[in-house]
Design a protein around this motif. Structure first.
Motif, mmCIF file in Angstrom:
data_model
loop_
_atom_site.group_PDB
_atom_site.id
_atom_site.type_symbol
_atom_site.label_atom_id
_atom_site.label_comp_id
_atom_site.label_asym_id
_atom_site.label_seq_id
_atom_site.Cartn_x
_atom_site.Cartn_y
_atom_site.Cartn_z
ATOM 1 N N THR A 176 0.915 -1.174 0.171
ATOM 2 C CA THR A 176 -0.074 -0.163 0.117
ATOM 3 C C THR A 176 0.996 1.242 -0.033
ATOM 4 O O THR A 176 0.619 2.280 -0.684
ATOM 5 C CB THR A 176 -0.927 0.030 1.197
ATOM 6 N N ASP A 232 -6.036 -1.911 -4.553
ATOM 7 C CA ASP A 232 -5.340 -2.394 -3.698
ATOM 8 C C ASP A 232 -6.155 -3.555 -2.920
ATOM 9 O O ASP A 232 -7.130 -3.317 -2.260
ATOM 10 C CB ASP A 232 -5.013 -1.236 -2.861
ATOM 11 N N GLU A 233 -5.787 -4.775 -3.065
ATOM 12 C CA GLU A 233 -6.087 -5.939 -2.483
ATOM 13 C C GLU A 233 -7.852 -5.918 -2.651
ATOM 14 O O GLU A 233 -8.583 -5.867 -1.860
ATOM 15 C CB GLU A 233 -6.215 -6.098 -0.739
ATOM 16 N N GLN A 288 -7.663 0.728 -0.219
ATOM 17 C CA GLN A 288 -7.751 -0.526 0.499
ATOM 18 C C GLN A 288 -9.041 -0.419 1.208
ATOM 19 O O GLN A 288 -9.504 -1.357 1.593
ATOM 20 C CB GLN A 288 -6.501 -0.836 1.153
HETATM 21 MG MG LIG Z 1 -2.072 -2.971 2.114
#
Ligand SMILES: [Mg+2]
Ligand SMILES: Nc1ncnc2c1ncn2[C@@H]1O[C@H](COP(=O)(O)OP(=O)(O)O)[C@@H](O)[C@H]1O
Length: 312
Positions: free
Chosen positions: A44, A161-162, A84
């Protein structure tokens, strides 16, 4: 070669702690690039620097050929960012929220004809949620909504992000199929972070593995698996009390044999999976030993990941 991203010896320090420790890599235009690493690896932090959301402690980053430190205003209209974590206005409906972000996009970029909102919602399984308030959505629906928001304004580089962490299998599948559709446009580049091997193997054309702020391997999923020289493993279970290890001595290509006489299981690591299978099945035939079942496991990205990051 056209690169969407060029990262040069980039570092990120928070006080005394260095979260990204001098990373360099490039991402080709088109397809899906995966940044794979365990929690705390620095994924991140790295993305936030690329997206211009946090300062770069040292080194340089260019996106679509433009320098993030000096040209971020020109870059931002061309990138779509899914964070995220999101805190959307919870009293707005999905339709109102999308309209709000779309107007911000138009104010920032001018009009670009990307995927229509109806298409995005349909493909993300949110079509029937237009009049739901954000606070009425489930976690998985909110996460999919954040992908729709990232795609407003027709970005050329899309950062996720994820995108599927904490999603139920149904939402995850929707998201995977959606990303597969995005990848069909050769002018768009998707960059995603994940710690799911299965996700990286399924979606990514190229993968960078990072751990503890450092790049530890990069390549296509198959290149990474091959570079590890991992071997197939085959596991057999035989009828009780019949098999003996001496039946399978000196087989070509076999690297390791383990026999467990409590469970009547044989585990074989081999370079020549087809030959080994044939030989063992021939032995069981000749000795009239029933094979209860067998499994063949090909080496996968998980083996690569664990070998680079340690079993923890
Ligand atoms: Mg992360
Ligand atoms: N704002 C911050 N201040 C201090 N430390 C941070 C900050 N953000 C992240 N970190 C630390 O940097 C490391 C990498 O975090 P992060 O980039 O979120 O990793 P990942 O996304 O791979 O889980 C972690 O040890 C985390 O605690």
């Amino acid at each position: 070669m056209i690169y969407s991203l060029e990262i040069n010896d980039v570092r990120k320090r928070y006080g005394d702690f260095e979260a990204v420790k001098g990373m360099s890599f490039r991402v080709r235009k088109g397809g899906c690039f995966g940044i794979l690493g365990p929690n705390g690896a620095g994924k991140t932090s790295l993305l936030a620097m690329i997206e211009g959301l946090t300062s770069i402690t040292s080194g340089s980053i260019s996106v679509l050929g433009m320098d993030v430190a000096t040209q971020i205003r020109k870059i931002q209209p061309r990138m779509g960012v899914q964070l995220q974590q999101n805190n959307y206005f919870r009293f707005l409906t999905v339709a109102q929220l999308l309209k709000f972000y779309q107007e911000l996009r138009v104010a920032g970029n001018g009009k670009r004809n990307g995927k229509p909102v109806a298409w995005l919602l349909d493909r993300l399984g949110l079509s029937d949620k237009l009049n739901f308030k954000v606070e009425q959505l489930s976690g998985g629906q909110k996460q999919r909504l954040s992908i729709a928001v990232a795609l407003l304004g027709d970005p050329d580089v899309i950062f996720l992000d994820e995108p599927t962490s904490a999603l139920d299998p149904h939402s995850r599948l929707y998201t995977w199929e959606f990303i597969e559709q995005l990848k069909q446009d050769p002018d768009k580049t998707v960059v995603l972070t994940t710690h799911y091997m299965e996700e990286a193997e399924r979606l990514c054309d190229e993968i960078m593995i990072m751990n503890d702020g450092k790049l530890i391997a990069q390549g296509s999923p198959s290149e990474l698996v091959q570079s590890m020289q991992a071997h197939h493993s085959i596991q057999f279970r035989f009828a009780k009390g019949r098999f003996k290890l001496e039946f399978v001595k000196d087989m070509v290509g076999v690297i390791d044999l383990q026999w467990d006489d409590k469970t009547d299981c044989l585990r074989v690591q081999t370079r020549e999976v087809a030959d080994t299978l044939r030989e063992i099945l021939a032995v069981s035939e000749n000795q009239s030993i029933d094979v209860i079942n067998f499994d063949v496991n090909r080496p996968n990205l998980e083996d690569v990941f664990l070998s680079h990051t340690g079993k923890d």
